[in-house]
Design an enzyme around this catalytic site. Structure first.
Site, short mmCIF file in Angstrom:
data_model
loop_
_atom_site.label_atom_id
_atom_site.label_comp_id
_atom_site.label_asym_id
_atom_site.label_seq_id
_atom_site.Cartn_x
_atom_site.Cartn_y
_atom_site.Cartn_z
N TYR A 72 -37.46 -20.08 28.42
CA TYR A 72 -36.52 -21.15 28.78
C TYR A 72 -37.14 -22.07 29.83
O TYR A 72 -37.09 -23.30 29.71
CB TYR A 72 -35.23 -20.53 29.31
CG TYR A 72 -34.21 -21.53 29.79
CD1 TYR A 72 -33.34 -22.14 28.89
CD2 TYR A 72 -34.11 -21.86 31.14
CE1 TYR A 72 -32.40 -23.07 29.33
CE2 TYR A 72 -33.17 -22.77 31.58
CZ TYR A 72 -32.32 -23.38 30.68
OH TYR A 72 -31.40 -24.29 31.12
N LYS A 76 -37.97 -26.04 29.44
CA LYS A 76 -37.19 -27.02 30.19
C LYS A 76 -38.07 -27.87 31.10
O LYS A 76 -37.82 -29.05 31.29
CB LYS A 76 -36.11 -26.30 31.01
CG LYS A 76 -34.92 -25.87 30.15
CD LYS A 76 -34.15 -27.11 29.73
CE LYS A 76 -32.91 -26.78 28.93
NZ LYS A 76 -32.13 -27.98 28.61
N ASN A 101 -26.10 -22.67 39.00
CA ASN A 101 -25.25 -21.94 38.03
C ASN A 101 -23.89 -22.62 37.85
O ASN A 101 -23.12 -22.73 38.80
CB ASN A 101 -24.99 -20.51 38.53
CG ASN A 101 -26.21 -19.63 38.44
OD1 ASN A 101 -27.30 -20.06 38.81
ND2 ASN A 101 -26.04 -18.42 37.94
N VAL A 102 -23.63 -23.06 36.63
CA VAL A 102 -22.38 -23.77 36.33
C VAL A 102 -21.32 -22.78 35.86
O VAL A 102 -21.64 -21.81 35.17
CB VAL A 102 -22.61 -24.79 35.19
CG1 VAL A 102 -21.40 -25.69 35.03
CG2 VAL A 102 -23.85 -25.60 35.41
N LYS A 123 -14.99 -9.40 32.12
CA LYS A 123 -15.03 -7.94 32.36
C LYS A 123 -13.88 -7.50 33.27
O LYS A 123 -13.30 -6.42 33.06
CB LYS A 123 -16.38 -7.55 32.98
CG LYS A 123 -17.52 -7.62 31.97
CD LYS A 123 -18.74 -6.82 32.41
CE LYS A 123 -19.49 -7.45 33.54
NZ LYS A 123 -20.80 -6.82 33.79
N TRP A 137 -23.13 -5.83 37.16
CA TRP A 137 -24.52 -5.46 36.84
C TRP A 137 -25.45 -5.77 38.00
O TRP A 137 -25.32 -6.80 38.65
CB TRP A 137 -24.99 -6.18 35.57
CG TRP A 137 -24.24 -5.70 34.35
CD1 TRP A 137 -23.54 -4.53 34.24
CD2 TRP A 137 -24.10 -6.38 33.11
NE1 TRP A 137 -22.99 -4.45 32.99
CE2 TRP A 137 -23.31 -5.56 32.27
CE3 TRP A 137 -24.57 -7.60 32.60
CZ2 TRP A 137 -22.98 -5.93 30.97
CZ3 TRP A 137 -24.25 -7.96 31.31
CH2 TRP A 137 -23.46 -7.13 30.50
#
Ligand code: GDP
Length: 250
Positions: A72, A76, A101-102, A123, A137
Site C-alpha cells: 500500500y 500510494k 486514521n479516518v 466488536k 487487538w
C-alpha cells in the site's frame, strides 16, 4: 484500495497492484479528459518507519515504510511522483492530501478487514449483545491521530477549491490530540455504555507504534479550523452504527 493493519498484512501484493493501476488509470484519464484538478488521497501510514517526529509533507520518500503495509505504502507514494511529473510535463495541478486514521458514519465496520475504530465499535456492539468480553487487538499502547470523516470532508472541499500546490498536505488534528489505542477503546466503551470486560490480545500485531504527523502546514492555511472533539465524534459514530446496524457495511 484500503484496509486496516490486518488486511494489509495478508494482502501486500493486492494493495500494491490494485493501487498502482488505480493511480495510473485515474490520473491519466483525468489528464486526457482535461480535468483541471485532482485531489488524491494518501495516508500517514505511507511515511518512513524509521523517522523523526513529527512527520511532515517533505518526508514521504525518505526511507522504507513499515513492513506490515509496504505494498500500500509504495503504491500510494507513487501518486506524489505522478503528480510532480504531470505538473512538470503538462502543467497539471494534481495534488494529494495525507489524512491520518479516518473514522465516522458509513465506514467499513468489517472486523477482519477494517480499521481500528470501526472494528472496535462493531466488536463492542457484539460483545454487549452477546455478553462476552471485548477483545482489543495488540497491547493498546500504539498511538494514532484520528480524524472525523465530516471534518475531513470539509477539508477536502477546501483543498479542491482553494489549495493550489502540487505538493501534498497533511490533514490531521494536532500532535497533542494523538491518543493510544487503549484510550480509543475506552472512548468507544463509554459511548456505547459497554459494561463487560475489556481484554488486550497481545498475540495480535501492534503494527507501527506511532506515526505522529505535523499539521503545521494546514494550520498556516486555515488557522481557525475547528476539529470536532474526539469524544463527540466517537459518540456520533457509535450512535450512527447502532441506528444503522442492519445496513452498515460490515
Ligand atoms: P494502522 O493505523 O494503519 O496501523 O491501522 P488500523 O486502523 O488497523 O490500526 C491498527 C492498530 O489498532 C494496531 O495497533 C492494532 O493492534 C490496534 N487494534 C486494536 N483492536 C483492533 C481491531 O479490532 N481492528 C484493527 N484493525 N486494529 C485494532
Amino acid at each position: 484500495m484500503v484496509g486496516g493493519l490486518f488486511m494489509n498484512m495478508r494482502q501486500n501484493l493486492n494493495f500494491w497492484r490494485n493501487n498502482i493501476y488505480i493511480n495510473d488509470n485515474v490520473l491519466q484519464m483525468a489528464h486526457e479528459f482535461d480535468v483541471q484538478k485532482v485531489v488524491s488521497c494518501l495516508s500517514t501510514c505511507i511515511f518512513p518507519d524509521k523517522t523523526t517526529y513529527p512527520i511532515d509533507e517533505t518526508m514521504i520518500h525518505n526511507g522504507p515504510p513499515h513492513e506490515s503495509n509496504f505494498g500500500y505504502s509504495y503504491a500510494k507514494r507513487m501518486i506524489d511522483v505522478h503528480n510532480r511529473a504531470y505538473f512538470e510535463q503538462h502543467g497539471r495541478r494534481y495534488t494529494a492530501v495525507i489524512p491520518t486514521n479516518v473514522f465516522g458514519p458509513h465506514d467499513n465496520f468489517n472486523i477482519e478487514d477494517g480499521h481500528v475504530l470501526p472494528g472496535l465499535i462493531h466488536k463492542t456492539y457484539k460483545a454487549q449483545r452477546e455478553e462476552t468480553a471485548l477483545q482489543v487487538w495488540g497491547s493498546g499502547r500504539p498511538r494514532r491521530q484520528f480524524i472525523y470523516s465530516l471534518d475531513l470532508a470539509r477539508l477536502f472541499l477546501w483543498v479542491l477549491r482553494e489549495y493550489n500546490e502540487v505538493e501534498p498536505i497533511i490533514l490531521s488534528v494536532g500532535e497533542e490530540d494523538e491518543v493510544s489505542i487503549k484510550e480509543a477503546a475506552e472512548a468507544v466503551v463509554e459511548a456505547l455504555g459497554f459494561k463487560g470486560e475489556v481484554v488486550y490480545d497481545t498475540n495480535k500485531a501492534d503494527g507501527q507504534f506511532k506515526k505522529t504527523a505535523s499539521n503545521a502546514k494546514l494550520c498556516k492555511y486555515l488557522p481557525d479550523f475547528n476539529f470536532t472533539p474526539f469524544r463527540t465524534a466517537i459518540k456520533e459514530t457509535c450512535d450512527w452504527f447502532v441506528a444503522n446496524y442492519d445496513n452498515a457495511r460490515k
